[in-house]
Write a protein that holds these residues in place. Structure first.
Motif, PDB file in Angstrom:
ATOM      1  N   UNK A  70       0.832  -1.209   0.000  1.00 53.50           N
ATOM      2  CA  UNK A  70       0.000   0.000   0.000  1.00 53.50           C
ATOM      3  C   UNK A  70       0.865   1.258   0.000  1.00 53.50           C
ATOM      4  N   UNK A  71       0.291   2.355  -0.479  1.00 57.84           N
ATOM      5  CA  UNK A  71       0.998   3.635  -0.434  1.00 57.84           C
ATOM      6  C   UNK A  71       1.093   4.173   0.984  1.00 57.84           C
ATOM      7  N   UNK A  72       0.098   3.849   1.813  1.00 57.20           N
ATOM      8  CA  UNK A  72       0.092   4.360   3.190  1.00 57.20           C
ATOM      9  C   UNK A  72      -0.554   3.320   4.104  1.00 57.20           C
ATOM     10  N   UNK A  73       0.002   3.211   5.319  1.00 52.06           N
ATOM     11  CA  UNK A  73      -0.638   2.391   6.345  1.00 52.06           C
ATOM     12  C   UNK A  73      -1.115   3.305   7.462  1.00 52.06           C
ATOM     13  N   UNK A  74      -2.305   3.030   7.961  1.00 47.74           N
ATOM     14  CA  UNK A  74      -2.860   3.762   9.104  1.00 47.74           C
ATOM     15  C   UNK A  74      -2.759   2.842  10.317  1.00 47.74           C
ATOM     16  N   UNK A  75      -2.018   3.273  11.334  1.00 48.67           N
ATOM     17  CA  UNK A  75      -1.733   2.417  12.480  1.00 48.67           C
ATOM     18  C   UNK A  75      -2.602   2.841  13.654  1.00 48.67           C
ATOM     19  N   UNK A  76      -3.453   1.934  14.122  1.00 51.66           N
ATOM     20  CA  UNK A  76      -4.351   2.195  15.253  1.00 51.66           C
ATOM     21  C   UNK A  76      -4.270   1.037  16.239  1.00 51.66           C
ATOM     22  N   UNK A  77      -3.040   0.693  16.606  1.00 54.78           N
ATOM     23  CA  UNK A  77      -2.795  -0.425  17.511  1.00 54.78           C
ATOM     24  C   UNK A  77      -2.417   0.088  18.901  1.00 54.78           C
ATOM     25  N   UNK A  78      -2.336  -0.777  19.906  1.00 53.56           N
ATOM     26  CA  UNK A  78      -1.751  -0.358  21.185  1.00 53.56           C
ATOM     27  C   UNK A  78      -0.328   0.154  20.986  1.00 53.56           C
ATOM     28  N   UNK A  79       0.115   1.061  21.869  1.00 53.55           N
ATOM     29  CA  UNK A  79       1.382   1.761  21.686  1.00 53.55           C
ATOM     30  C   UNK A  79       2.569   0.814  21.569  1.00 53.55           C
ATOM     31  N   UNK A  80       2.613  -0.260  22.374  1.00 53.96           N
ATOM     32  CA  UNK A  80       3.792  -1.118  22.388  1.00 53.96           C
ATOM     33  C   UNK A  80       3.966  -1.927  21.106  1.00 53.96           C
ATOM     34  N   UNK A  81       2.927  -1.965  20.281  1.00 61.34           N
ATOM     35  CA  UNK A  81       2.989  -2.723  19.028  1.00 61.34           C
ATOM     36  C   UNK A  81       3.452  -1.851  17.860  1.00 61.34           C
ATOM     37  N   UNK A  82       3.349  -0.525  18.002  1.00 64.53           N
ATOM     38  CA  UNK A  82       3.552   0.384  16.868  1.00 64.53           C
ATOM     39  C   UNK A  82       4.942   0.253  16.240  1.00 64.53           C
ATOM     40  N   UNK A  83       6.057   0.279  16.997  1.00 67.82           N
ATOM     41  CA  UNK A  83       7.373   0.167  16.345  1.00 67.82           C
ATOM     42  C   UNK A  83       7.510  -1.096  15.494  1.00 67.82           C
ATOM     43  N   UNK A  84       6.963  -2.218  15.967  1.00 64.29           N
ATOM     44  CA  UNK A  84       7.027  -3.441  15.191  1.00 64.29           C
ATOM     45  C   UNK A  84       6.212  -3.363  13.910  1.00 64.29           C
ATOM     46  N   UNK A  85       5.049  -2.711  13.994  1.00 61.23           N
ATOM     47  CA  UNK A  85       4.219  -2.538  12.797  1.00 61.23           C
ATOM     48  C   UNK A  85       4.959  -1.718  11.745  1.00 61.23           C
ATOM     49  N   UNK A  86       5.592  -0.618  12.181  1.00 57.71           N
ATOM     50  CA  UNK A  86       6.327   0.220  11.239  1.00 57.71           C
ATOM     51  C   UNK A  86       7.533  -0.523  10.677  1.00 57.71           C
ATOM     52  N   UNK A  87       8.179  -1.356  11.495  1.00 61.63           N
ATOM     53  CA  UNK A  87       9.293  -2.163  10.998  1.00 61.63           C
ATOM     54  C   UNK A  87       8.812  -3.114   9.901  1.00 61.63           C
ATOM     55  N   UNK A  88       7.631  -3.715  10.089  1.00 65.36           N
ATOM     56  CA  UNK A  88       7.059  -4.588   9.052  1.00 65.36           C
ATOM     57  C   UNK A  88       6.753  -3.795   7.783  1.00 65.36           C
ATOM     58  N   UNK A  89       6.263  -2.558   7.957  1.00 60.99           N
ATOM     59  CA  UNK A  89       5.942  -1.724   6.794  1.00 60.99           C
ATOM     60  C   UNK A  89       7.206  -1.355   6.026  1.00 60.99           C
ATOM     61  N   UNK A  90       8.273  -1.026   6.764  1.00 56.26           N
ATOM     62  CA  UNK A  90       9.554  -0.696   6.125  1.00 56.26           C
ATOM     63  C   UNK A  90      10.092  -1.907   5.361  1.00 56.26           C
ATOM     64  N   UNK A  91       9.895  -3.082   5.925  1.00 53.05           N
ATOM     65  CA  UNK A  91      10.424  -4.300   5.298  1.00 53.05           C
ATOM     66  C   UNK A  91       9.851  -4.546   3.909  1.00 53.05           C
ATOM     67  N   UNK A  92       8.588  -4.140   3.681  1.00 54.43           N
ATOM     68  CA  UNK A  92       8.001  -4.329   2.337  1.00 54.43           C
ATOM     69  C   UNK A  92       7.987  -3.029   1.542  1.00 54.43           C
ATOM     70  N   UNK A  93       8.730  -2.012   2.075  1.00 53.79           N
ATOM     71  CA  UNK A  93       8.914  -0.735   1.375  1.00 53.79           C
ATOM     72  C   UNK A  93       7.632   0.086   1.229  1.00 53.79           C
TER      73      UNK A  93
END
Length: 515
Positions: A70-93
């Motif tokens: 996707x061009x953009x991800x909208x993150x609405x998870x608990x705070x402790x999960x957010x860095x991992x979600x962004x790391x996953x997003x970076x991994x697929x560019x």
């Protein structure tokens, strides 16, 4: 460039929402609903390992399971999960992310710091955390948890507060005001005011930029972007935290100090921004600057069907620093020939409680032709003696014809006391600034005046030194040389006072106490 990949935030081709729950009112669920009901035309994906579907969208377990990037991800998870979600997003560019999650902390060792490092490593542009989201009405993209969509227009909002952004959306719905985009920057971990000023300055759909600021993180970047944007279009700003108590509240809200208000005030003026005090004043500024370019001066004519209202309008004009226009002999003669003998014979022009649409139209035309008048406020009190919608139609028609044949038309502002939806819709479609009270109309007019003044100051080059400034350089050098000779890195209080006095900088006096 600070605008790198911002197009992916405001005009994505596809979007993925990470988080949310089937529970009614959860942030992720509201974002999904807004994306669908807003009419977003691209693919909408849902990432949630705990749910099979939300709002009719089937979920995948991880970002890596998405069918496309996707061009953009909208993150609405608990705070402790957010860095991992962004790391996953970076991994697929993934190029961009909107983080609405809050509570990541700040400073060294915080989850927010880890989030920023991950995003920068992958070149991912990130708005938030603690963001209300992003909305682009022209692209039918509503990645916010607002109560619904707004219409397209030419106002852009950049807000540090999600609640302020939401409030302005509700105001816009009532006033038939449209937006080019709305962005809530939250904690400004990556995308900040400077980035968005650069972006909207170049956006052809944006004619006016509204800022709600609690703090500026990168002052040099902000000033450069603000000066560039203000040269091309009006920029209106609210800066909160003007007092010690409110500055403390701002620090707890967004995790950063508000700073000295006097410094912000001087910086805004130097950058050519129009500063307002509160939301009411920002709405008034948006109403005028969003519909009218500027005014040649501050001489206002007041056209009204009520003498008392005319006096009130005059009082507010003087309060705000405006000038009551002097009617020319030619204008007085024309008005005297057309109006009943009981008219006011001066500005404010009281044309009587029984004034109909024709009378309003004839006298407004005469006032607009007077070279000694810079703008006209049409103040109408509804009565049972004339059709208020017909009067509004006549005023709007005159404004439209003036715009069509005059290079720099004079502003006309309408204050309809006791107005109705039909009148508001009529003026909104005609692009006539309209207000519910005479005071709001006058304040709107003065925003035009002040905007013209800050634009002039923006183009001025200040002298390198004040005109009457003559520093005592020799004394200053002697003080510094003495400190260096003594191999000291600090000046004592007497040396500080002497140095400040040499450059005419007032400080509390300091004298040595011998005993």
């Amino acid at each position: 460039m600070s605008t790198y990949r911002l197009d992916k935030l405001f005009a994505p081709r596809s979007v993925a929402v990470v988080g949310g729950s089937p529970r009614q009112g959860s942030v992720g669920r509201v974002v999904l609903k807004n994306l669908r009901e807003g009419g977003f035309s691209g693919p909408i994906h849902l990432v949630n390992p705990d749910c099979e579907q939300i709002e009719g969208f089937r979920a995948v377990g991880t970002i890596a399971d998405l069918p496309d990037v996707p061009d953009v991800v909208v993150v609405a998870t608990p705070a402790d999960v957010v860095p991992g979600v962004i790391a996953d997003a970076v991994a697929i560019k993934v190029p961009a992310a909107i983080v609405v999650s809050a509570g990541l902390g700040s400073g060294p060792g915080s989850m927010e710091e880890a989030l920023g490092q991950v995003a920068r490593t992958g070149g991912l542009r990130l708005i938030g955390p603690n963001s209300f989201g992003v909305l682009n009405p022209h692209g039918r993209f509503n990645a916010t948890f607002a109560s619904g969509m707004v219409g397209g227009g030419d106002l852009a909002i950049v807000s540090q507060s999600g609640a302020i952004a939401a409030g302005m959306l509700e105001w816009a719905k009532r006033r038939s005001v449209g937006f080019s985009a709305i962005a809530s920057v939250g904690d400004q971990l990556d995308v900040d005011f400077g980035d968005l000023l650069d972006y909207f300055a170049l956006d052809h759909k944006t004619r006016l930029i509204l800022l709600y600021i609690e703090s500026v993180k990168d002052a040099r970047k902000f000033m450069s972007a603000a000066r560039a944007a203000a040269r091309t279009k009006p920029v209106v700003v609210i800066k909160t935290g003007r007092y010690a108590q409110s500055a403390k509240a701002a620090a707890t809200h967004t995790g950063s100090l508000a700073g000295s208000d006097a410094v912000y005030d001087a910086a805004f003026q130097r950058a050519g921004l129009l500063r307002v005090a509160d939301l009411d004043e920002m709405f008034d500024a948006a109403e005028t600057l969003g519909r009218v370019r500027t005014t040649a001066g501050k001489r206002l004519a007041i056209l009204t069907n009520g003498g008392g209202v005319g006096v009130l309008t005059t009082d507010r004009l003087i309060d705000y620093g405006g000038t009551l226009a002097e009617l020319s002999p030619k204008t007085l003669e024309a008005l005297d020939a057309a109006l009943p003998p009981t008219w006011s014979k001066a500005n404010p022009v009281d044309i009587g409680g029984d004034a109909d649409a024709k009378r309003y139209g004839d006298e407004l035309t005469a006032l607009l032709a007077d070279p000694g008048i810079d703008a006209v406020a049409v103040v109408h009190v509804q009565t049972g003696l004339a059709d208020t919608v017909e009067i509004a139609t006549t005023v709007a028609g005159i404004v439209g014809r003036q715009r069509g044949r005059v290079m720099r038309p004079k502003p006309v502002l309408a204050a309809w006391l006791g107005s109705n939806e039909a009148v508001n819709d009529l003026f909104g479609k005609a692009g006539v600034p309209h207000f519910e009270t005479e005071g709001e109309a006058v304040r709107g007019f003065m925003h035009l005046v002040r905007y013209g003044e800050v634009q002039k100051s923006l183009m001025e080059t200040p002298p390198s030194l004040p005109e009457h400034f003559a520093p005592d350089v020799e004394t200053a050098r002697r003080v510094v040389a003495g400190v260096i000779a003594d191999d000291r890195s600090w000046l004592d209080p007497i040396e500080v006072a002497t140095l400040m006095h040499a450059y005419d900088i007032p400080i509390n006096p300091a004298v040595p106490a011998r005993t």
